[in-house]
Design an enzyme around this catalytic site. Structure first.
Site, PDB file in Angstrom:
ATOM      1  CE  LYS A  22     -48.291 129.440 -38.648  1.00  0.00           C
ATOM      2  NZ  LYS A  22     -48.569 129.217 -37.158  1.00  0.00           N
ATOM      3  CG  ASN A  23     -44.734 128.557 -36.846  1.00  0.00           C
ATOM      4  OD1 ASN A  23     -45.855 129.275 -36.940  1.00  0.00           O
ATOM      5  ND2 ASN A  23     -45.105 127.218 -36.811  1.00  0.00           N
ATOM      6  NE  ARG A  91     -48.912 129.151 -27.492  1.00  0.00           N
ATOM      7  CZ  ARG A  91     -48.862 129.129 -26.180  1.00  0.00           C
ATOM      8  NH1 ARG A  91     -49.778 129.567 -25.327  1.00  0.00           N
ATOM      9  NH2 ARG A  91     -47.470 128.660 -25.801  1.00  0.00           N
ATOM     10  CB  ILE A 122     -48.016 131.127 -21.235  1.00  0.00           C
ATOM     11  CG1 ILE A 122     -49.185 131.638 -20.249  1.00  0.00           C
ATOM     12  CG2 ILE A 122     -48.601 131.179 -22.864  1.00  0.00           C
ATOM     13  CD1 ILE A 122     -49.338 133.257 -20.408  1.00  0.00           C
ATOM     14  CG  ASP A 123     -46.412 126.138 -17.540  1.00  0.00           C
ATOM     15  OD1 ASP A 123     -46.958 126.053 -18.697  1.00  0.00           O
ATOM     16  OD2 ASP A 123     -45.808 124.828 -17.142  1.00  0.00           O
ATOM     17  CG  LEU A 124     -42.524 125.675 -19.675  1.00  0.00           C
ATOM     18  CD1 LEU A 124     -42.585 124.728 -20.957  1.00  0.00           C
ATOM     19  CD2 LEU A 124     -42.071 125.046 -18.511  1.00  0.00           C
ATOM     20  CG  ASP A 305     -46.638 122.810 -36.753  1.00  0.00           C
ATOM     21  OD1 ASP A 305     -45.857 123.698 -36.869  1.00  0.00           O
ATOM     22  OD2 ASP A 305     -47.396 122.577 -35.753  1.00  0.00           O
ATOM     23  NE  ARG A 399     -54.361 131.626 -37.043  1.00  0.00           N
ATOM     24  CZ  ARG A 399     -54.191 131.574 -35.786  1.00  0.00           C
ATOM     25  NH1 ARG A 399     -55.066 130.772 -35.170  1.00  0.00           N
ATOM     26  NH2 ARG A 399     -53.141 132.029 -34.983  1.00  0.00           N
TER      27      ARG A 399
HETATM   28  C1  EPZ Z   1     -45.253 126.871 -31.815  1.00  0.00           C
HETATM   29  O1  EPZ Z   1     -46.115 127.126 -30.939  1.00  0.00           O
HETATM   30  C2  EPZ Z   1     -45.642 127.168 -33.130  1.00  0.00           C
HETATM   31  N1  EPZ Z   1     -46.290 128.500 -33.256  1.00  0.00           N
HETATM   32  C3  EPZ Z   1     -46.891 126.015 -33.496  1.00  0.00           C
HETATM   33  O2  EPZ Z   1     -47.234 125.872 -34.895  1.00  0.00           O
HETATM   34  C4  EPZ Z   1     -45.992 124.716 -33.318  1.00  0.00           C
HETATM   35  O3  EPZ Z   1     -46.957 123.568 -33.504  1.00  0.00           O
HETATM   36  C5  EPZ Z   1     -45.352 124.609 -32.011  1.00  0.00           C
HETATM   37  O4  EPZ Z   1     -44.492 125.637 -31.742  1.00  0.00           O
HETATM   38  C6  EPZ Z   1     -44.668 123.089 -31.754  1.00  0.00           C
HETATM   39  O5  EPZ Z   1     -43.691 123.116 -32.867  1.00  0.00           O
HETATM   40  C7  EPZ Z   1     -45.654 129.343 -33.678  1.00  0.00           C
HETATM   41  O6  EPZ Z   1     -44.290 129.172 -33.659  1.00  0.00           O
HETATM   42  C8  EPZ Z   1     -46.327 130.797 -33.845  1.00  0.00           C
HETATM   43  P1  EPZ Z   1     -44.906 125.033 -27.845  1.00  0.00           P
HETATM   44  P2  EPZ Z   1     -45.933 126.956 -29.322  1.00  0.00           P
HETATM   45  O7  EPZ Z   1     -44.597 125.936 -26.847  1.00  0.00           O
HETATM   46  O8  EPZ Z   1     -44.827 127.994 -29.211  1.00  0.00           O
HETATM   47  C9  EPZ Z   1     -46.787 123.059 -23.930  1.00  0.00           C
HETATM   48  C10 EPZ Z   1     -48.762 125.873 -36.633  1.00  0.00           C
HETATM   49  O9  EPZ Z   1     -49.734 124.956 -36.933  1.00  0.00           O
HETATM   50  N2  EPZ Z   1     -46.234 124.137 -23.197  1.00  0.00           N
HETATM   51  O10 EPZ Z   1     -43.422 124.401 -28.306  1.00  0.00           O
HETATM   52  O11 EPZ Z   1     -47.003 127.400 -28.854  1.00  0.00           O
HETATM   53  C11 EPZ Z   1     -47.957 123.375 -24.659  1.00  0.00           C
HETATM   54  O12 EPZ Z   1     -49.201 123.307 -24.251  1.00  0.00           O
HETATM   55  C12 EPZ Z   1     -48.699 126.169 -35.255  1.00  0.00           C
HETATM   56  O13 EPZ Z   1     -47.892 126.314 -37.269  1.00  0.00           O
HETATM   57  C13 EPZ Z   1     -46.486 124.261 -21.816  1.00  0.00           C
HETATM   58  O14 EPZ Z   1     -46.952 123.353 -21.534  1.00  0.00           O
HETATM   59  O15 EPZ Z   1     -45.436 125.739 -29.067  1.00  0.00           O
HETATM   60  C14 EPZ Z   1     -47.946 122.223 -25.947  1.00  0.00           C
HETATM   61  O16 EPZ Z   1     -48.372 121.115 -25.640  1.00  0.00           O
HETATM   62  C15 EPZ Z   1     -49.608 125.335 -34.269  1.00  0.00           C
HETATM   63  N3  EPZ Z   1     -46.046 125.533 -21.143  1.00  0.00           N
HETATM   64  C16 EPZ Z   1     -46.162 122.030 -25.928  1.00  0.00           C
HETATM   65  O17 EPZ Z   1     -45.675 122.724 -24.883  1.00  0.00           O
HETATM   66  C17 EPZ Z   1     -45.656 126.385 -21.930  1.00  0.00           C
HETATM   67  O18 EPZ Z   1     -45.271 127.427 -21.113  1.00  0.00           O
HETATM   68  C18 EPZ Z   1     -45.599 122.626 -27.230  1.00  0.00           C
HETATM   69  O19 EPZ Z   1     -45.718 123.954 -27.168  1.00  0.00           O
HETATM   70  C19 EPZ Z   1     -45.320 126.541 -23.246  1.00  0.00           C
HETATM   71  C20 EPZ Z   1     -45.967 125.118 -24.056  1.00  0.00           C
END
Ligand code: EPZ
Length: 421
Positions: A22-23, A91, A122-124, A305, A399
């Site tokens: 999925k990811n 997301r 999504i600030d990053l 995950d 999902r």
């Molecule tokens: C991806 O989500 C995955 N989703 C998630 O899988 C997975 O848990 C996550 O990466 C971590 O490995 C997909 O790939 C579609 P992140 P993503 O940006 O990209 C913070 C599942 O169960 N953050 O690495 O959203 C955020 O709030 C799902 O399959 C910021 O603060 O994860 C979080 O606490 C769930 N600002 C942490 O980083 C930003 O701009 C990790 O987020 C971006 C992220």
């Protein structure tokens, strides 16, 4: 509403082929918008997030054809407004930002909602794209993004965000000049996305490491065929299911290296595991052992995950275990549900650490999924529990798992997917 009806107690036995990740497919379904020629994606999982992404592609003007696990997409003329109803469901719709800014120079998309596991900021993403010359304005719950041409930038992520790394890498493929992404996420799905982009003609080095370097190109267009890597989280979920039911299974077509953090933990819990080419063989012990400490980390650390699934397993282990979730701020909705089955779990005040005292048995109950991996964890607990359980809100599980009831039944589980009352 659909629900799973599960009678616990069956040992899981046999072989299972693992489908596409999925990811990996979700960022690639955003990146296909760069390609005016035909993209063919093999091993594409038939999960609801895939269907929702395809609906978004259709609504912005792509031609798509999804037959069994092969998806064909042609992104010839695109409108730059991402439909709100579908985009809010996922997301990962935020990943269209980089692709559309690179392809069209503008995009309007709904602010991706938070969800039960965290605010999902999504600030990053925004800071990185602005560093590349995008102008991004929020209003009416939407993001209005435009650029008169992305330019290469040197970006250091304050957190190794998977999505931000993917968004910026996609955008950088069409930026003018060189982009360097430091502290990039290293998840295997990032490397799969890069392999897809390279087939399109992108110049990307370092994907899968902490520093990714992209030389932007004027155009990216080529007939591309790409096979999605196996889903390491689906694979790990089935390994834990076999571990919890005293079973013995062989997973086919996985990439054992991607499973190393999970394999190490299962061995610590007393499982026998053997990696053989693209297969992983697991035999469960009589009773699982507790693990003093598990901390979720960005890859190659223990995957967030899989946190809920291991918490479920440790509720039956012999001894006390401690699990800390460091990636998301509230990924603990499974705790309350597992307690309904007799699990002994204490949450620390910051709701990040779970102290689990293993019990000899869980009892069947009616429990509810609150997010994708919570649902998977509850199914695992029900497979190992005494008696019958109902796991409500099956749509969360659908999902990310293509017919989990089909796969578990194949391994000997007593599980039905049914409409609730
Ligand atoms: C991806 O989500 C995955 N989703 C998630 O899988 C997975 O848990 C996550 O990466 C971590 O490995 C997909 O790939 C579609 P992140 P993503 O940006 O990209 C913070 C599942 O169960 N953050 O690495 O959203 C955020 O709030 C799902 O399959 C910021 O603060 O994860 C979080 O606490 C769930 N600002 C942490 O980083 C930003 O701009 C990790 O987020 C971006 C992220």
């Amino acid at each position: 509403m659909r629900q799973y009806r599960i009678r616990g107690g069956n040992r899981l036995l046999g072989e299972l082929k693992i489908g596409g990740a999925k990811n990996a497919v979700l960022p690639i379904l955003a990146a296909v918008c760069l390609n005016e020629s035909e993209t063919v994606i093999h091993n594409c999982p038939r999960i609801s997030d895939t269907f929702d992404s395809i609906e978004i592609l259709n609504r912005v003007g792509c031609e798509t054809d999804f037959c069994q696990n092969t998806l064909k997409v042609r992104a010839s003329d695109l409108s730059y407004e991402i439909p709100e109803d579908f985009a809010k469901k996922m997301r990962s719709s935020v990943l269209f930002m980089g692709a559309f800014l690179a392809r069209c120079g503008r995009v309007i998309l709904p602010l991706p909602g938070g969800c039960s596991i965290g605010t999902r900021a999504i600030d990053l993403h925004i800071e990185g794209l602005e560093a590349m010359g995008a102008k991004i304005r929020r209003g009416d719950g939407k993001l209005f993004c435009e650029t008169d041409g992305l330019k290469g930038a040197k970006i250091k992520l304050t957190f190794a965000s998977v999505g931000a790394t993917e968004n910026l890498m996609i955008a950088a493929t069409r930026a003018h000049g060189e982009t360097v992404i430091e502290n990039a996420a290293r998840e295997p799905e990032i490397a799969d996305l890069a392999e897809f982009l390279k087939k399109l003609g992108a110049d990307i080095r370092g994907a899968g490491t902490s520093t990714i370097i992209v030389q932007g190109k004027q155009s990216l267009c080529a007939p591309v065929a790409h096979t999605i890597i196996p889903d390491r989280i689906v694979a790990a979920t089935h390994l834990v299911a076999a571990a919890m039911t005293g079973g013995e299974i062989v997973l086919k077509d996985v990439r054992p290296f991607d499973l190393m953090p999970v394999v190490a933990c299962l061995k610590e819990m007393g499982c026998f595991l053997r990696c053989d080419g693209d297969d992983v063989h697991l035999r469960a012990p009589e009773r699982l052992r507790a693990v003093p400490r598990i901390e979720t980390r960005v890859h190659p650390g223990f995957p967030t995950d899989m946190q809920a699934q291991f918490v479920a397993a440790l509720t039956l282990a012999d001894g006390q275990s401690e699990v800390t979730e460091t990636v998301f701020e509230n990924r603990y909705s499974h705790v309350g549900e597992l307690r309904k089955m007799g699990a002994n779990i204490r949450l620390t005040a910051d709701k990040r650490t779970f102290v689990i005292n293993g019990t000899n048995a869980l009892r069947g109950a009616t429990i509810a999924a609150h997010d994708l991996r919570c649902g998977a964890a509850l199914i695992l607990a029900a497979l190992a529990a005494d008696g019958e359980s109902i796991v409500q809100n099956a749509s969360y599980v659908e999902r990310g798992y293509e017919s989990i009831e089909r796969d578990l039944t194949h391994l000997g589980a007593d599980i039905l997917l049914e409409n609730s009352g």
